[in-house]
Scaffold this active site. Structure first.
Site, short mmCIF file in Angstrom:
data_model
loop_
_atom_site.label_atom_id
_atom_site.label_comp_id
_atom_site.label_asym_id
_atom_site.label_seq_id
_atom_site.Cartn_x
_atom_site.Cartn_y
_atom_site.Cartn_z
N SER A 64 31.47 -3.03 -1.81
CA SER A 64 32.70 -2.69 -2.52
C SER A 64 33.10 -1.22 -2.39
O SER A 64 33.34 -0.75 -1.29
CB SER A 64 32.53 -3.11 -3.98
OG SER A 64 33.69 -2.89 -4.70
N GLU A 370 40.15 -5.86 -15.88
CA GLU A 370 39.43 -4.68 -16.31
C GLU A 370 40.35 -3.49 -16.07
O GLU A 370 41.18 -3.52 -15.14
CB GLU A 370 38.15 -4.50 -15.49
CG GLU A 370 37.10 -5.55 -15.78
CD GLU A 370 35.76 -5.22 -15.13
OE1 GLU A 370 34.76 -5.15 -15.86
OE2 GLU A 370 35.70 -5.05 -13.90
N GLY A 499 25.59 -1.40 -15.62
CA GLY A 499 24.93 -2.54 -14.98
C GLY A 499 24.81 -2.35 -13.48
O GLY A 499 24.25 -3.20 -12.78
C1 16G Z 1 31.03 -3.98 -10.74
C2 16G Z 1 31.78 -5.13 -11.35
C3 16G Z 1 32.93 -4.64 -12.20
C4 16G Z 1 32.49 -3.59 -13.20
C5 16G Z 1 31.76 -2.47 -12.48
C6 16G Z 1 31.20 -1.39 -13.41
C7 16G Z 1 32.22 -7.31 -10.32
C8 16G Z 1 32.77 -8.02 -9.13
N1 16G Z 1 32.29 -6.00 -10.28
O1 16G Z 1 31.78 -3.35 -9.77
O2 16G Z 1 33.51 -5.75 -12.83
O3 16G Z 1 33.58 -3.07 -13.90
O4 16G Z 1 30.69 -3.06 -11.76
O5 16G Z 1 30.04 -1.79 -14.03
O6 16G Z 1 31.72 -7.90 -11.25
P1 16G Z 1 29.07 -0.79 -14.80
O7 16G Z 1 29.92 0.03 -15.73
O8 16G Z 1 28.15 -1.71 -15.55
O9 16G Z 1 28.37 0.09 -13.80
MG MG Z 2 35.25 -4.30 -5.03
#
Ligand code: 16G
Ligand code: MG
Length: 564
Positions: A64, A370, A499
């Site tokens: 990504s 989001e 995450g």
């Molecule tokens: C990933 C997730 C996204 C989320 C981002 C931040 C998918 C396809 N992508 O890119 O939805 O906003 O992580 O996650 O699920 P974080 O704040 O837990 O690091």
């Molecule tokens: Mg992406």
């Protein structure tokens, strides 16, 4: 199943001893050099999942918005959704097993999930434009074939295109044709049908500049260009011919730095957008006549879409159950606008597409986004059938509204959020409503907010509840945040462990903002806490003026200290 053959083949994709990686929010992601064994094993796991669900499973090789040297992989479930949580755990176990234990872990998963070894398996594979993706996708194929699975390699695809292919294949053609032509035709037909109804269609209004993050989005938009020859002028920037993937460009860069990407020529009031590296995220923006940059994020996209859908439903006279799903990062102004002005119910889930997607499935029409630009709209099968029937039956204005709704249903990628499809939806709505980018932006005014990441000794010390909006541990943290935010108007703040990275994220917003440099602060609040074990301390500091302002955050990470 020939475990000996699996072991032998696995030796060509040997796991570096001691390397433990976790299937995170969006699959595995790390430096591409560490991923060969993961790819092989995800090929194996995809075969097991395919046998168990008796469906086609997708494997996407991408990282990504991560830098070019990284890569990653995620599995796609039968309806084009993210992998089920229990299988995420299996993925982590399989990826972490040392070489000699791997066949045993594979067998254990088969037993636990009652996988029939005789069942046929089919896996589809896609990859983004990273230099490492070619070799890594071959390793996936190696894993699939050694377990006797059949496969189709789509080669270069955006992540949402692979989700779409999986959904098509498992819906027996109901959702569409599982080819790139099928995807382009479905979207372009819906777009052309929809925008036919637009009265104003000056060229000026119907052109958009797209920053493709030097990624796959550029290739795929070029492939679609001729489908839109009269409908929309799409100008591509950062198309991968010069710059590096995600470097100083793309949706993540624009959203987190709140500034335009490099390599994009922006004239005032021009509509611009950015995709991320695998084209599943989109944000819009423009520069005003004074040269100020304005970001239009996922929250405003959700508002535009849901207000359009609601108006169509009113026109048709159908009262369907529509909901909007957000995360804790949604700007407070967007939530208030949706609930109080638009009277649409809003729900909050944990961060990560899968959580929003599942919540959105509970409604006749579920719109989810989001703030960072991941999102789409979902329509229940019954609603889709009903609207398409009404589009045939109804006459006059009602019939026109039903036809528009029927087309927009086809324009959304209902398997997952899709930058290309979302862009077409947005462009169509703006054209139909005759809205300029500034008018769209003016729907509501975002509350000033700050987000930052802080490295701490152990991010698991923080656990959360209530869709990550409240901290459960360490004890006392939430009470202290409450004490702090209640001093400011419309203030909200939360802390959660990421995450996807080994960091803690902190978010705060309030009704107005004055910069620290202006030296107008007249009081500040500092809170800090040391846990019972005394190894972790958090200090949250909100500087403010007499008019209740959250304004400045400074990070001084030092051996487990977090100061905001
Ligand atoms: C990933 C997730 C996204 C989320 C981002 C931040 C998918 C396809 N992508 O890119 O939805 O906003 O992580 O996650 O699920 P974080 O704040 O837990 O690091
Ligand atoms: Mg992406």
């Amino acid at each position: 199943m020939d475990l000996e053959a699996v072991s032998k083949r696995s030796a060509f994709h040997a796991k570096p001893q001691g390397l433990i990686l976790q299937y995170g929010t969006a699959g595995f992601r790390t430096n591409a050099q560490h991923l060969d064994h993961i790819m092989f094993r995800m090929g194996l796991l995809a075969v097991l999942r395919s046998k168990q669900t008796k469906s086609t499973i997708g494997v996407m090789v991408t990282a990504s918005h991560n830098p070019e040297e990284d890569n990653g992989v995620k599995l796609i479930d039968p309806l084009g959704e993210m992998l089920a949580p229990t299988w995420e755990e299996h993925a982590t176990c399989l990826a972490s097993a040392e070489e000699q234990d791997m066949p045993r872990v594979l067998t254990a998963i088969m037993e636990k999930e009652a996988v029939d070894p005789q069942q046929a398996a089919f896996v589809v594979i896609g990859k983004d434009t990273r230099p490492s993706s070619e070799k890594l996708s071959q390793s996936v194929i190696d894993g699939v074939t050694v377990l006797g699975g059949q496969f189709h390699d789509y080669g270069l695809l955006t992540t949402p295109q692979l989700h779409y292919m999986v959904y098509c294949r498992n819906s027996g053609g109901r959702y569409g044709k599982a080819t790139i032509e099928g995807y382009c035709q479905k979207l372009s037909k819906a777009f052309v049908e929809l925008t036919k109804q637009a009265s104003c269609s000056g060229d000026e209004n119907r052109s958009v500049k797209v920053d493709c993050a030097n990624g796959i989005g550029a290739l795929k938009l070029k492939e679609m260009e001729h489908y839109f020859s009269q409908g929309l002028l799409v100008q591509l920037f950062n198309d991968g011919t010069e710059g590096r993937l995600n470097h100083l460009c793309g949706a993540d860069f624009v959203k987190s730095h709140q500034k335009p990407p490099q390599g994009m020529e922006m004239k005032s009031d021009e509509r611009c957008c950015s995709f991320d590296g695998d084209a599943d995220r989109i944000v819009y923006y423009y520069r005003d006549a004074d040269g100020h940059f304005h970001l239009i994020d996922g929250d405003k996209i959700a508002t535009l879409i849901s207000s359009f859908l609601k108006d169509l439903l009113l026109e048709i006279g159908e009262s369907l159950n529509m909901g909007v799903v957000q995360t804790a990062y949604a700007n407070g102004s967007s939530t208030r606008y949706l609930e109080e002005v638009m009277k649409v119910p809003v729900y909050c889930t944990k961060t990560g597409v899968k959580h929003l997607h599942h919540k959105a499935q509970e409604f006749d029409i579920g719109v989810y986004f989001e703030a960072n630009g991941h999102g789409t709209a979902l329509f229940s099968e019954a609603v889709e059938v009903k609207i398409k029937r009404l589009a045939q039956e109804l006459q006059d204005e009602k019939g026109k509204a039903a036809k528009m709704l029927a087309s927009i249903i086809d324009l959304f990628n209902q398997a997952t959020g899709d930058a290309i499809s979302d862009m077409l939806v947005i462009e169509a709505i703006l054209a139909l409503k005759g809205l300029t980018v500034q008018q769209w932006d003016a729907i509501y005014v975002d509350l000033p907010n700050r987000q930052l990441k802080v490295k701490v000794a152990d991010r698991r010390v923080i656990s959360t509840t209530n869709a990550e909006r409240q901290a459960l541990t360490p004890p006392g943290l939430q009470e202290a945040i409450n004490d702090l935010v209640k001093k400011y108007k419309l203030a909200r703040a939360f802390v959660r462990p990421s995450g996807t990275e080994d960091i803690v994220r902190v978010y705060a917003e309030a009704d107005s903002q004055v910069s620290w440099e202006q030296g107008r602060r007249n009081h500040s609040c500092v809170w800090n806490l040391t846990t019972a074990k005394g190894f972790f301390k958090i200090e949250i500091k909100i500087e403010c003026t007499g008019t209740y302002i959250v304004n400045s955050y400074q990070t001084v990470p030092c051996c487990g200290f977090l100061r905001v």
